[in-house]
Design a protein around this motif. Sequence first.
Motif: not given
Lengths: 117, 110
Positions: A69-74
């Motif tokens: 989960r590289p960021d808060g959405s992906n």
Amino acid sequence: EPEVTQTPSHQVTQMGQEVILRCVPISNHLYFYWYRQILGQKVEFLVSFYNNEISEKSEIFDDQFSVERPDGSNFTLKIRSTKLEDSAMYFCASSDPPQGYGDGGYTFGSGTRLTVV
Amino acid sequence: LAKTTQPISMDSYEGQEVNITCSHNNIATNDYITWYQQFPSQGPRFIIQGYKTKVTNEVASLFIPADRKSSTLSLPRVSLSDTAVYYCLVGPTGYSTLTFGKGTMLLVSP
């Protein structure tokens, strides 16, 4: 109605190449899953993910696979060194709270069709 | 997980009511019954779930007899767009990964 979005819808890759399948789960969901479906076969569980770590994985999910989960959405599924037998539809799903059979179900995306040639 | 058995395929015509029965003889006390729908080249979509008796929502009804060894998904007045694979899943509530069987391929004709 909130949706789980997957990109790309179709990806063709050469055997041995690495692919990254991308998913944007529903924004307030905290539990994420990958499933796959080989053409004409059952939908199979690969991995579940919560709080930035794998909660559970199937025997299919070997060292060739990884999730992030590289960021808060992906939410991504990486397949290293693809094989012909990796050709399948890959479905991302999300839920909150953790869902099983009695809590309203998962929301699945429309899938990425991966073709390994 | 309880083993489920459902017909491989069913045929119907537009406007008819369709009932798909699933048997799950070894269902456990804390197991729920969940049905998903899958259109070609799309992900499964949750339809309905239940524990006992009857559950109804805007899409379908689910009938569960007292012994819970079977359940019936009822689709009222089907249309061509209801052509899909329908999966019966049985398992515990709370966190659990889903185990899909082969499902029932419903073909609705004009």
